[in-house]
Design a protein around this motif. Structure first.
Motif, PDB file in Angstrom:
ATOM      1  N   GLY A 153      12.561   2.691  16.069  1.00  0.00           N
ATOM      2  CA  GLY A 153      11.556   3.469  15.342  1.00  0.00           C
ATOM      3  C   GLY A 153      11.469   3.021  13.900  1.00  0.00           C
ATOM      4  O   GLY A 153      10.384   2.886  13.321  1.00  0.00           O
ATOM      5  N   SER A 154      12.609   2.794  13.286  1.00  0.00           N
ATOM      6  CA  SER A 154      12.664   2.329  11.904  1.00  0.00           C
ATOM      7  C   SER A 154      12.041   0.933  11.784  1.00  0.00           C
ATOM      8  O   SER A 154      11.300   0.642  10.849  1.00  0.00           O
ATOM      9  CB  SER A 154      14.108   2.322  11.425  1.00  0.00           C
ATOM     10  N   ALA A 155      12.329   0.063  12.749  1.00  0.00           N
ATOM     11  CA  ALA A 155      11.753  -1.291  12.750  1.00  0.00           C
ATOM     12  C   ALA A 155      10.243  -1.226  12.939  1.00  0.00           C
ATOM     13  O   ALA A 155       9.491  -1.983  12.311  1.00  0.00           O
ATOM     14  CB  ALA A 155      12.401  -2.128  13.834  1.00  0.00           C
ATOM     15  N   ALA A 156       9.767  -0.321  13.787  1.00  0.00           N
ATOM     16  CA  ALA A 156       8.329  -0.182  14.013  1.00  0.00           C
ATOM     17  C   ALA A 156       7.631   0.302  12.749  1.00  0.00           C
ATOM     18  O   ALA A 156       6.550  -0.185  12.379  1.00  0.00           O
ATOM     19  CB  ALA A 156       8.075   0.765  15.172  1.00  0.00           C
ATOM     20  N   THR A 162       8.718  -0.063   9.657  1.00  0.00           N
ATOM     21  CA  THR A 162       8.803  -1.157   8.693  1.00  0.00           C
ATOM     22  C   THR A 162       7.767  -2.231   9.027  1.00  0.00           C
ATOM     23  O   THR A 162       7.076  -2.742   8.134  1.00  0.00           O
ATOM     24  CB  THR A 162      10.206  -1.767   8.688  1.00  0.00           C
ATOM     25  N   ALA A 163       7.643  -2.571  10.300  1.00  0.00           N
ATOM     26  CA  ALA A 163       6.651  -3.572  10.711  1.00  0.00           C
ATOM     27  C   ALA A 163       5.236  -3.075  10.425  1.00  0.00           C
ATOM     28  O   ALA A 163       4.370  -3.837   9.970  1.00  0.00           O
ATOM     29  CB  ALA A 163       6.817  -3.904  12.183  1.00  0.00           C
ATOM     30  N   GLY A 164       4.986  -1.812  10.706  1.00  0.00           N
ATOM     31  CA  GLY A 164       3.661  -1.249  10.423  1.00  0.00           C
ATOM     32  C   GLY A 164       3.350  -1.279   8.946  1.00  0.00           C
ATOM     33  O   GLY A 164       2.226  -1.590   8.525  1.00  0.00           O
ATOM     34  N   THR A 165       4.348  -0.951   8.115  1.00  0.00           N
ATOM     35  CA  THR A 165       4.156  -0.983   6.664  1.00  0.00           C
ATOM     36  C   THR A 165       3.897  -2.412   6.190  1.00  0.00           C
ATOM     37  O   THR A 165       2.997  -2.658   5.382  1.00  0.00           O
ATOM     38  CB  THR A 165       5.393  -0.396   5.954  1.00  0.00           C
ATOM     39  N   LEU A 166       4.710  -3.337   6.673  1.00  0.00           N
ATOM     40  CA  LEU A 166       4.511  -4.739   6.288  1.00  0.00           C
ATOM     41  C   LEU A 166       3.165  -5.262   6.773  1.00  0.00           C
ATOM     42  O   LEU A 166       2.467  -5.986   6.061  1.00  0.00           O
ATOM     43  CB  LEU A 166       5.640  -5.605   6.845  1.00  0.00           C
ATOM     44  N   PHE A 167       2.767  -4.884   7.987  1.00  0.00           N
ATOM     45  CA  PHE A 167       1.467  -5.317   8.520  1.00  0.00           C
ATOM     46  C   PHE A 167       0.339  -4.751   7.669  1.00  0.00           C
ATOM     47  O   PHE A 167      -0.614  -5.450   7.333  1.00  0.00           O
ATOM     48  CB  PHE A 167       1.308  -4.880   9.977  1.00  0.00           C
ATOM     49  N   GLY A 168       0.451  -3.463   7.315  1.00  0.00           N
ATOM     50  CA  GLY A 168      -0.584  -2.855   6.473  1.00  0.00           C
ATOM     51  C   GLY A 168      -0.644  -3.508   5.107  1.00  0.00           C
ATOM     52  O   GLY A 168      -1.716  -3.745   4.554  1.00  0.00           O
ATOM     53  N   TYR A 169       0.542  -3.800   4.525  1.00  0.00           N
ATOM     54  CA  TYR A 169       0.606  -4.441   3.219  1.00  0.00           C
ATOM     55  C   TYR A 169      -0.030  -5.830   3.285  1.00  0.00           C
ATOM     56  O   TYR A 169      -0.861  -6.193   2.457  1.00  0.00           O
ATOM     57  CB  TYR A 169       2.058  -4.538   2.766  1.00  0.00           C
ATOM     58  N   ASN A 170       0.355  -6.610   4.291  1.00  0.00           N
ATOM     59  CA  ASN A 170      -0.198  -7.956   4.430  1.00  0.00           C
ATOM     60  C   ASN A 170      -1.683  -7.908   4.746  1.00  0.00           C
ATOM     61  O   ASN A 170      -2.441  -8.763   4.308  1.00  0.00           O
ATOM     62  CB  ASN A 170       0.554  -8.730   5.508  1.00  0.00           C
ATOM     63  N   ARG A 171      -2.124  -6.937   5.497  1.00  0.00           N
ATOM     64  CA  ARG A 171      -3.545  -6.805   5.831  1.00  0.00           C
ATOM     65  C   ARG A 171      -4.356  -6.522   4.580  1.00  0.00           C
ATOM     66  O   ARG A 171      -5.430  -7.095   4.383  1.00  0.00           O
ATOM     67  CB  ARG A 171      -3.741  -5.722   6.875  1.00  0.00           C
ATOM     68  N   LYS A 172      -3.827  -5.636   3.718  1.00  0.00           N
ATOM     69  CA  LYS A 172      -4.537  -5.349   2.465  1.00  0.00           C
ATOM     70  C   LYS A 172      -4.638  -6.610   1.607  1.00  0.00           C
ATOM     71  O   LYS A 172      -5.701  -6.908   1.050  1.00  0.00           O
ATOM     72  CB  LYS A 172      -3.820  -4.251   1.688  1.00  0.00           C
ATOM     73  N   ASN A 173      -3.565  -7.354   1.525  1.00  0.00           N
ATOM     74  CA  ASN A 173      -3.594  -8.607   0.766  1.00  0.00           C
ATOM     75  C   ASN A 173      -4.560  -9.607   1.395  1.00  0.00           C
ATOM     76  O   ASN A 173      -5.302 -10.296   0.695  1.00  0.00           O
ATOM     77  CB  ASN A 173      -2.196  -9.228   0.680  1.00  0.00           C
TER      78      ASN A 173
END
Length: 114
Positions: A6-9, A11-22
């Protein structure tokens, strides 16, 4: 284990959202840059066309000036035909050369005025 997944998911969602915004920001900036480049190229082509127009207009103005000058010179040639008599006793060959050069100038000027 489930907590770790759950924590990895998350974190991955946050990183994906961050990279998507960039990524989206980067795409927007790149698109604006490409549009600006295209606008600059269109303005450059427009300036080239304007330069060609100016050059062709300048050629027409030059030809108008040449027309006036050549018409005056043609008048001088006619005056030389009528009033430009050589003195008595001028050799025949010199008279022929005089008439030949005057006729050549007259024909050249007549063609340039036409």
């Amino acid at each position: 284990m489930i907590e770790a997944l759950g924590s990895a998911a998350v974190t991955a969602g946050t990183l994906f959202g961050y990279n998507r915004k960039n990524y989206l920001y980067d795409r927007k900036m790149r698109q604006e840059q490409e549009f600006t480049t295209l606008e600059m190229r269109m303005k450059q082509a427009e300036l080239w066309r304007e330069d060609v127009r100016d050059i062709t207009e300048m050629t027409g103005k030059k030809m108008d000036t040449y027309l006036v000058v050549n018409a005056l010179q043609l008048g001088f040639c006619v005056t030389m035909y009528v009033e430009g008599k050589l003195e008595q006793g001028t050799p025949q060959w010199l008279l022929w050369l005089y008439m030949l050069s005057l006729s050549g100038a007259f024909m050249f000027l007549l063609l340039s005025v036409w």
